[in-house]
Enzyme design. Sequence first.
Site, short mmCIF file in Angstrom:
data_model
loop_
_atom_site.label_atom_id
_atom_site.label_comp_id
_atom_site.label_asym_id
_atom_site.label_seq_id
_atom_site.Cartn_x
_atom_site.Cartn_y
_atom_site.Cartn_z
CE1 TYR A 251 -4.37 -1.33 0.76
CE2 TYR A 251 -2.99 -3.07 1.65
CZ TYR A 251 -4.21 -2.62 1.20
OH TYR A 251 -5.27 -3.48 1.17
CE1 TYR B 205 -2.41 -6.82 3.89
CE2 TYR B 205 -3.05 -6.37 1.63
CZ TYR B 205 -3.32 -6.32 2.98
OH TYR B 205 -4.51 -5.80 3.42
NE ARG C 96 -6.97 -9.70 4.38
CZ ARG C 96 -8.05 -9.02 4.02
NH1 ARG C 96 -8.03 -7.70 4.05
NH2 ARG C 96 -9.15 -9.63 3.63
CG HIS D 178 -8.08 -7.40 -0.04
ND1 HIS D 178 -6.92 -8.03 0.36
CD2 HIS D 178 -8.10 -6.21 0.61
CE1 HIS D 178 -6.29 -7.26 1.23
NE2 HIS D 178 -6.97 -6.13 1.39
CG HIS E 10 -9.60 -2.13 1.46
ND1 HIS E 10 -9.90 -2.56 2.73
CD2 HIS E 10 -8.37 -2.65 1.17
CE1 HIS E 10 -8.89 -3.30 3.19
NE2 HIS E 10 -7.95 -3.36 2.27
FE FE2 Z 1 -6.20 -4.53 2.50
#
Ligand code: FE2
Length: 214
Positions: free
Chosen positions: A100, A139, A147, A150, A152
Site C-alpha cells: 500500500y 500480502y 491476505r 482484495h 477495499h
Molecule cells: Fe487490504
Amino acid sequence: MKLKRRQLFKQIKSFSLGYLTLPLAQINQQYTLTPQQIEGPFYPVNFPLDDDNDLTWINDRKNQALGEKIIISGKLLTQEHQPISAAKVEIWQACASGRYNHPYDPNQAPIDPNFQGWGWTTTRQDGSYLFKTVKPGGYPVTGSWKRPPHIHFKVTLPRQKELITQLYFSEEKTLNETDKILQRIPIHQQPLVITNLIKNESLKMRIGEFNIVI
Ligand SMILES: [Fe+2]
C-alpha cells in the site's frame, strides 16, 4: 494517453453487459445486503493528487502502473432492486506487488510509484460505477496468514451510514479460504464479495463485476 473519467466510462460501457457473473442473492425477492467488512489500517492518510477512477495512470506520468490492468464495475442498488445514483464510491488497494502507499504498511515489497492506490467515482443515473485498476498483490499479515488479493470499497450516501467492504477474486481460492477477514462472512454470503474476472477480447483486459446492495 490517460482516459479521463467520462471517456473511460463511455468506452467501457459500450463493451459491458456481456459479463454478468456475480449473482445477487435474493431472499423473499429482496436482494441481500452486501456484507460489511472492516476498513483495515490502510485507508489513505495522504490522498494522491490524481483521484479519478483510473488508478493505472497518475496524471501525465510517462509510465503506467505495473501489473495486470483490470476493470471493476457494477451497480449500486437497494434491496428493492432500485438503482442508487449520485453516491460516492471509493476504492483503495495494494499495488501489484502487495504494498500500500501508506506510511504504516510494514510490507517490504516494492511500492509502485505509478500506481494511484486510491480513487473515487460517483454512481450514474442507473446506479453504475466503474474503475480501471490493477489486480492487487496479496500480502503477509502474520507468518501463517497471507491476505488474498482484495480491493477495499467505501460507499457514501447522504443521510445514510456508509458501507465499507472488501472485494475478492474467485481465482484466489486457497488464500480466500484461509483469510481471517473474508471468513468472518457466512459461507453462503461470501459469493457476494467475490468477483470472477472474465476476459474481454475487445478491451484486452479482464473485467470483474461487483454489484453492491446497500
Ligand atoms: Fe487490504
